[in-house]
Design a protein around this motif. Structure first.
Motif, PDB file in Angstrom:
ATOM      1  N   GLN A  99       4.226   5.697  13.586  1.00 11.40           N
ATOM      2  CA  GLN A  99       3.352   6.837  13.360  1.00 11.40           C
ATOM      3  C   GLN A  99       4.202   7.936  12.750  1.00 11.40           C
ATOM      4  O   GLN A  99       5.368   8.092  13.124  1.00 11.40           O
ATOM      5  CB  GLN A  99       2.721   7.291  14.667  1.00 11.40           C
ATOM      6  CG  GLN A  99       1.779   6.230  15.180  1.00 11.40           C
ATOM      7  CD  GLN A  99       0.562   6.804  15.834  1.00 11.40           C
ATOM      8  OE1 GLN A  99       0.459   6.726  17.014  1.00 11.40           O
ATOM      9  NE2 GLN A  99      -0.331   7.383  15.078  1.00 11.40           N
TER      10      GLN A  99
ATOM     11  N   LYS B 239       5.307  -0.882  13.811  1.00  8.91           N
ATOM     12  CA  LYS B 239       4.340   0.164  13.503  1.00  8.91           C
ATOM     13  C   LYS B 239       4.994   1.517  13.741  1.00  8.91           C
ATOM     14  O   LYS B 239       5.626   1.728  14.769  1.00  8.91           O
ATOM     15  CB  LYS B 239       3.103   0.029  14.381  1.00  8.91           C
ATOM     16  CG  LYS B 239       1.989   0.995  13.981  1.00  8.91           C
ATOM     17  CD  LYS B 239       0.793   0.879  14.905  1.00  8.91           C
ATOM     18  CE  LYS B 239      -0.017  -0.326  14.569  1.00  8.91           C
ATOM     19  NZ  LYS B 239      -1.302  -0.360  15.293  1.00  8.91           N
TER      20      LYS B 239
ATOM     21  N   ASP C  82       0.196   0.756   4.481  1.00  7.58           N
ATOM     22  CA  ASP C  82      -0.395   1.882   5.207  1.00  7.58           C
ATOM     23  C   ASP C  82      -1.470   1.373   6.158  1.00  7.58           C
ATOM     24  O   ASP C  82      -1.710   0.163   6.262  1.00  7.58           O
ATOM     25  CB  ASP C  82      -0.907   2.957   4.250  1.00  7.58           C
ATOM     26  CG  ASP C  82      -2.060   2.497   3.351  1.00  7.58           C
ATOM     27  OD1 ASP C  82      -2.708   1.468   3.656  1.00  7.58           O
ATOM     28  OD2 ASP C  82      -2.315   3.179   2.349  1.00  7.58           O
ATOM     29  N   SER C  83      -2.123   2.286   6.862  1.00  3.03           N
ATOM     30  CA  SER C  83      -3.090   1.898   7.886  1.00  3.03           C
ATOM     31  C   SER C  83      -4.327   1.211   7.321  1.00  3.03           C
ATOM     32  O   SER C  83      -5.057   0.556   8.055  1.00  3.03           O
ATOM     33  CB  SER C  83      -3.498   3.117   8.720  1.00  3.03           C
ATOM     34  OG  SER C  83      -3.956   4.162   7.888  1.00  3.03           O
TER      35      SER C  83
ATOM     36  N   LYS D  91      -2.789   6.880   8.812  1.00  5.68           N
ATOM     37  CA  LYS D  91      -2.485   7.126  10.220  1.00  5.68           C
ATOM     38  C   LYS D  91      -1.133   6.564  10.629  1.00  5.68           C
ATOM     39  O   LYS D  91      -0.478   7.085  11.516  1.00  5.68           O
ATOM     40  CB  LYS D  91      -3.573   6.530  11.099  1.00  5.68           C
ATOM     41  CG  LYS D  91      -4.913   7.198  10.927  1.00  5.68           C
ATOM     42  CD  LYS D  91      -5.938   6.572  11.826  1.00  5.68           C
ATOM     43  CE  LYS D  91      -7.288   7.251  11.627  1.00  5.68           C
ATOM     44  NZ  LYS D  91      -8.316   6.645  12.463  1.00  5.68           N
ATOM     45  N   TYR D  92      -0.704   5.458  10.010  1.00  3.26           N
ATOM     46  CA  TYR D  92       0.570   4.830  10.352  1.00  3.26           C
ATOM     47  C   TYR D  92       0.995   3.896   9.225  1.00  3.26           C
ATOM     48  O   TYR D  92       0.217   3.611   8.308  1.00  3.26           O
ATOM     49  CB  TYR D  92       0.481   4.053  11.671  1.00  3.26           C
ATOM     50  CG  TYR D  92      -0.594   2.992  11.691  1.00  3.26           C
ATOM     51  CD1 TYR D  92      -0.361   1.726  11.171  1.00  3.26           C
ATOM     52  CD2 TYR D  92      -1.838   3.257  12.227  1.00  3.26           C
ATOM     53  CE1 TYR D  92      -1.341   0.761  11.163  1.00  3.26           C
ATOM     54  CE2 TYR D  92      -2.834   2.297  12.230  1.00  3.26           C
ATOM     55  CZ  TYR D  92      -2.581   1.048  11.708  1.00  3.26           C
ATOM     56  OH  TYR D  92      -3.568   0.095  11.707  1.00  3.26           O
TER      57      TYR D  92
END
Length: 104
Positions: A7, A5, A83-84, A59-60
């Protein structure tokens, strides 16, 4: 499967720069390859391919990596970047050369 993950910041055009996504692909496959190496082995990227499918926004990002082939001198891995919200951002593959750590 290896999940990473990351960010990130939003780029000038509202999405993550493609070079950062390519780096994430290289890091995800590299981690999968490293998990298959002995203490006497090392590896280095010799080929990287990226197919971008949508902007990297959210978001991440999550990299889902699998090792497709692990031979004596080459390893090949594949990655899906999502993606998130779970939407596909990129597909990638990378080939690594495996060599003796003492030659590094």
């Amino acid at each position: 499967m290896l999940n990473i993950k990351l960010q990130f910041w939003v780029g000038f055009f509202g999405g993550l720069h493609g070079g950062v996504i390519a780096t994430l692909i290289d890091a995800a496959v590299g981690s999968a390859v490293r998990s298959s190496l002995s203490e006497e082995e090392n590896a280095s990227t010799v080929e990287l391919k990226v197919n971008y499918t949508r902007p990297g926004i959210g978001k991440y990002l999550v990299a889902k990596s699998t090792l497709s082939h692990r031979g004596k001198t080459l390893a090949v891995g594949e990655v899906k970047i999502e993606d998130s919200s779970g939407k596909l951002v990129a597909l990638g593959s990378a080939t690594y050369m495996i060599f003796s750590a003492e030659k590094a």
